[in-house]
Design a protein around this motif. Structure first.
Motif, PDB file in Angstrom:
ATOM      1  N   LYS A 179       0.959  -1.266   0.061  1.00  0.00           N
ATOM      2  CA  LYS A 179       0.066  -0.039   0.208  1.00  0.00           C
ATOM      3  C   LYS A 179       0.918   1.289   0.069  1.00  0.00           C
ATOM      4  CE  LYS A 179      -4.035  -2.273   2.409  1.00  0.00           C
ATOM      5  NZ  LYS A 179      -4.723  -2.195   3.455  1.00  0.00           N
ATOM      6  N   VAL A 180       1.962   1.191   0.701  1.00  0.00           N
ATOM      7  CA  VAL A 180       3.055   2.215   0.844  1.00  0.00           C
ATOM      8  C   VAL A 180       3.562   2.686  -0.548  1.00  0.00           C
ATOM      9  CG1 VAL A 180       5.143   3.430   1.775  1.00  0.00           C
ATOM     10  CG2 VAL A 180       3.385   2.379   3.174  1.00  0.00           C
ATOM     11  N   PHE A 181       3.859   1.299  -1.195  1.00  0.00           N
ATOM     12  CA  PHE A 181       4.682   1.476  -2.525  1.00  0.00           C
ATOM     13  C   PHE A 181       3.525   2.030  -3.612  1.00  0.00           C
ATOM     14  CE2 PHE A 181       5.625  -0.753  -6.638  1.00  0.00           C
ATOM     15  CZ  PHE A 181       6.926  -0.023  -6.621  1.00  0.00           C
ATOM     16  N   ILE A 182       2.196   1.846  -3.331  1.00  0.00           N
ATOM     17  CA  ILE A 182       1.331   2.303  -4.323  1.00  0.00           C
ATOM     18  C   ILE A 182       1.158   3.893  -4.041  1.00  0.00           C
ATOM     19  CG2 ILE A 182      -1.236   2.842  -4.946  1.00  0.00           C
ATOM     20  CD1 ILE A 182      -1.506  -0.355  -4.360  1.00  0.00           C
ATOM     21  N   LEU A 183       1.342   4.574  -2.889  1.00  0.00           N
ATOM     22  CA  LEU A 183       1.574   5.867  -2.625  1.00  0.00           C
ATOM     23  C   LEU A 183       2.760   6.297  -3.269  1.00  0.00           C
ATOM     24  CD1 LEU A 183       0.291   6.036   1.176  1.00  0.00           C
ATOM     25  CD2 LEU A 183      -0.811   6.560  -0.771  1.00  0.00           C
ATOM     26  N   VAL A 184       3.898   5.762  -3.296  1.00  0.00           N
ATOM     27  CA  VAL A 184       5.285   6.203  -3.818  1.00  0.00           C
ATOM     28  C   VAL A 184       4.872   6.354  -5.243  1.00  0.00           C
ATOM     29  CG1 VAL A 184       7.659   5.601  -4.369  1.00  0.00           C
ATOM     30  CG2 VAL A 184       6.687   5.157  -1.824  1.00  0.00           C
ATOM     31  N   LEU A 185       4.279   5.474  -5.842  1.00  0.00           N
ATOM     32  CA  LEU A 185       4.216   5.461  -7.434  1.00  0.00           C
ATOM     33  C   LEU A 185       3.190   6.556  -7.708  1.00  0.00           C
ATOM     34  CD1 LEU A 185       3.635   1.795  -8.533  1.00  0.00           C
ATOM     35  CD2 LEU A 185       5.586   2.967  -8.481  1.00  0.00           C
ATOM     36  N   ALA A 186       2.010   6.784  -6.804  1.00  0.00           N
ATOM     37  CA  ALA A 186       1.281   8.112  -6.998  1.00  0.00           C
ATOM     38  C   ALA A 186       2.010   9.326  -7.004  1.00  0.00           C
ATOM     39  CB  ALA A 186       0.113   7.975  -5.960  1.00  0.00           C
ATOM     40  N   THR A 187       2.930   9.605  -6.274  1.00  0.00           N
ATOM     41  CA  THR A 187       3.781  10.721  -6.514  1.00  0.00           C
ATOM     42  C   THR A 187       4.331  11.213  -7.710  1.00  0.00           C
ATOM     43  OG1 THR A 187       5.942   9.813  -5.741  1.00  0.00           O
ATOM     44  CG2 THR A 187       4.322  10.647  -4.035  1.00  0.00           C
ATOM     45  N   MET A 188       4.375  10.095  -8.550  1.00  0.00           N
ATOM     46  CA  MET A 188       4.934  10.135 -10.043  1.00  0.00           C
ATOM     47  C   MET A 188       3.812  10.987 -11.025  1.00  0.00           C
ATOM     48  SD  MET A 188       6.449   6.367 -10.411  1.00  0.00           S
ATOM     49  CE  MET A 188       6.699   6.630 -12.407  1.00  0.00           C
ATOM     50  N   MET A 189       2.474  10.886 -10.480  1.00  0.00           N
ATOM     51  CA  MET A 189       1.401  11.336 -11.278  1.00  0.00           C
ATOM     52  C   MET A 189       1.082  12.796 -10.957  1.00  0.00           C
ATOM     53  SD  MET A 189      -0.953   8.375 -10.769  1.00  0.00           S
ATOM     54  CE  MET A 189      -0.575   6.462 -11.054  1.00  0.00           C
ATOM     55  N   LEU A 190       1.933  13.438  -9.520  1.00  0.00           N
ATOM     56  CA  LEU A 190       1.790  14.818  -9.445  1.00  0.00           C
ATOM     57  C   LEU A 190       2.601  15.502 -10.183  1.00  0.00           C
ATOM     58  CD1 LEU A 190       1.785  14.512  -5.645  1.00  0.00           C
ATOM     59  CD2 LEU A 190      -0.260  14.703  -7.069  1.00  0.00           C
ATOM     60  N   PRO A 191       2.046  16.640 -11.008  1.00  0.00           N
ATOM     61  CA  PRO A 191       2.623  17.462 -11.809  1.00  0.00           C
ATOM     62  C   PRO A 191       3.525  18.545 -11.069  1.00  0.00           C
ATOM     63  CG  PRO A 191       0.256  18.016 -11.910  1.00  0.00           C
ATOM     64  CD  PRO A 191       0.565  16.781 -11.269  1.00  0.00           C
ATOM     65  N   PHE A 192       4.443  19.024 -11.371  1.00  0.00           N
ATOM     66  CA  PHE A 192       5.239  20.258 -10.673  1.00  0.00           C
ATOM     67  C   PHE A 192       4.516  21.281 -10.539  1.00  0.00           C
ATOM     68  CE2 PHE A 192       8.303  23.472 -10.571  1.00  0.00           C
ATOM     69  CZ  PHE A 192       9.024  23.279  -9.532  1.00  0.00           C
ATOM     70  N   THR A 193       3.867  21.663 -11.289  1.00  0.00           N
ATOM     71  CA  THR A 193       2.883  22.944 -11.245  1.00  0.00           C
ATOM     72  C   THR A 193       1.991  22.764 -10.108  1.00  0.00           C
ATOM     73  OG1 THR A 193       1.283  21.946 -12.654  1.00  0.00           O
ATOM     74  CG2 THR A 193       2.863  23.605 -13.589  1.00  0.00           C
ATOM     75  N   LEU A 194       1.564  21.663  -9.734  1.00  0.00           N
ATOM     76  CA  LEU A 194       0.513  21.367  -8.477  1.00  0.00           C
ATOM     77  C   LEU A 194       1.289  21.668  -7.364  1.00  0.00           C
ATOM     78  CD1 LEU A 194      -2.165  20.525  -7.665  1.00  0.00           C
ATOM     79  CD2 LEU A 194      -1.447  18.189  -7.822  1.00  0.00           C
ATOM     80  N   THR A 195       2.646  21.331  -7.209  1.00  0.00           N
ATOM     81  CA  THR A 195       3.332  21.214  -5.747  1.00  0.00           C
ATOM     82  C   THR A 195       4.294  22.602  -5.877  1.00  0.00           C
ATOM     83  OG1 THR A 195       5.183  19.700  -6.688  1.00  0.00           O
ATOM     84  CG2 THR A 195       3.406  18.677  -5.619  1.00  0.00           C
ATOM     85  N   MET A 196       4.183  23.239  -6.816  1.00  0.00           N
ATOM     86  CA  MET A 196       5.241  24.483  -7.061  1.00  0.00           C
ATOM     87  C   MET A 196       5.205  25.580  -6.077  1.00  0.00           C
ATOM     88  SD  MET A 196       6.221  26.697 -10.259  1.00  0.00           S
ATOM     89  CE  MET A 196       4.263  27.011 -10.521  1.00  0.00           C
ATOM     90  N   ILE A 197       3.899  25.893  -5.656  1.00  0.00           N
ATOM     91  CA  ILE A 197       3.471  27.027  -4.916  1.00  0.00           C
ATOM     92  C   ILE A 197       3.928  26.512  -3.395  1.00  0.00           C
ATOM     93  CG2 ILE A 197       1.865  28.499  -3.922  1.00  0.00           C
ATOM     94  CD1 ILE A 197       1.065  28.875  -6.746  1.00  0.00           C
ATOM     95  N   PRO A 198       3.255  25.403  -3.112  1.00  0.00           N
ATOM     96  CA  PRO A 198       3.316  24.800  -1.407  1.00  0.00           C
ATOM     97  C   PRO A 198       4.818  24.722  -1.295  1.00  0.00           C
ATOM     98  CG  PRO A 198       1.589  23.785  -2.429  1.00  0.00           C
ATOM     99  CD  PRO A 198       2.344  24.382  -3.572  1.00  0.00           C
ATOM    100  N   LEU A 199       5.440  24.148  -2.106  1.00  0.00           N
ATOM    101  CA  LEU A 199       6.942  23.832  -1.814  1.00  0.00           C
ATOM    102  C   LEU A 199       7.815  25.061  -1.558  1.00  0.00           C
ATOM    103  CD1 LEU A 199       7.718  20.995  -4.395  1.00  0.00           C
ATOM    104  CD2 LEU A 199       7.784  20.866  -1.600  1.00  0.00           C
ATOM    105  N   TYR A 200       7.532  26.025  -2.663  1.00  0.00           N
ATOM    106  CA  TYR A 200       8.305  27.335  -2.342  1.00  0.00           C
ATOM    107  C   TYR A 200       8.000  28.084  -1.010  1.00  0.00           C
ATOM    108  CZ  TYR A 200       9.703  31.817  -3.310  1.00  0.00           C
ATOM    109  OH  TYR A 200      10.593  33.089  -3.295  1.00  0.00           O
TER     110      TYR A 200
END
Length: 279
Positions: free
Chosen positions: A109-130
């Motif tokens: 189940k954790v491995f599926i979550l790791v794979l799911a991170t590959m589907m997140l586009p950079f534009t979605l996480t760009m502002i929270p990360l900054y």
């Protein structure tokens, strides 16, 4: 028999013809970069296009190095790319080993979550990360650019897990019987056996970091910290872009990636074939 030989030769001819056409297709942008880097500014966009510059302007390469702090930008890029490569070949195998060779509750189940991170586009996480890195006071440092590489990237974890699953479990069991700890088994037995995959991961990490534009653009505000991908933008002048000089700088900046691949291509092809990646 003659028909069979002719059929085989015809199939081989078609196969090599397709490969030759694909090679030309992929090399065309590089040929255009070299051609443009040797042209005069007013000959870049002439129609029909000139593939062979007349006259040849070697001064564009001198301008590419002297007009901007080119070597400084290259050095900054090398440092970041090396750290990215180092982080991925050290940390991602540990994570992949835990998913591929260790049994623990909730592993799949954790491995599926790791794979799911590959589907997140950079534009979605760009502002929270900054916002996060800004609050930590780490903007204008290389840490935001390489931190993920030292935490394990989903794609590399997936690739390396496939390799670890091909390593016989009997080797691990033999190490445990001899009294080796799990860390010793990983570093002395499992890790050396996936060398082709590590080279593949290292090349990918180096190239991705070297060609990254958005990351340095967001986090590196000071010019002395810029990478070559940002530095090339300095060839924009009040009258437009100096395309020949920029292409000359781009051609020089490609050399480190070509050198890395040339020295490691044997392991890269072996790792790509074994992992199912089509190179």
């Amino acid at each position: 028999m003659l028909k069979d030989r002719l059929r085989k030769r015809f199939r081989a001819f078609i196969k090599y013809l397709i490969l030759a056409l694909m090679t030309v297709f992929f090399l065309l942008p590089f040929v255009w970069i070299l051609s443009t880097s040797l042209k005069e500014q007013n000959r870049v966009f002439v129609y029909p296009p000139e593939w062979i510059p007349r006259p040849v302007q070697w001064e564009n390469y001198k301008l590419a190095i002297t007009e901007i702090p080119f070597l400084h930008y290259i050095w900054n890029t090398i440092k970041i790319a090396f750290l990215a490569m180092l982080g991925n070949v050290l940390v991602s195998p540990m994570v992949a080993y835990a998913f591929g060779k260790l049994r623990w509750r909730g592993r799949d189940k954790v491995f599926i979550l790791v794979l799911a991170t590959m589907m997140l586009p950079f534009t979605l996480t760009m502002i929270p990360l900054y916002a996060t890195w800004s609050k930590l006071g780490l903007v204008n440092t290389v840490i935001p650019l390489v931190a993920q590489d030292f935490l394990g990237k989903g794609y590399f974890v997936f690739l390396l897990r496939q390799f670890f699953m091909r390593v016989p479990d009997e080797l691990m069991e033999a190490g445990r019987i001899d009294g080796a700890s799990e860390g010793q088994i990983f570093w002395r037995i499992a890790y050396p056996l996936i060398r082709p995959a590590l080279v593949t991961v290292g090349i990918f990490a180096f190239v991705w970091s070297w060609t990254d534009f958005m990351g340095p653009l967001i986090y590196l505000k000071k010019p002395e910290l810029w990478t070559i991908s940002i530095g090339l933008s300095q060839f924009t002048t009040s009258v437009g872009m100096n395309w020949p000089a920029m292409m000359a700088a781009a051609a020089i900046s490609i050399i480190p990636m070509v050198v890395v691949f040339a020295f490691l291509q044997r392991y890269f092809m072996e790792g790509s074939t074994a992992s199912g990646i089509k190179g």
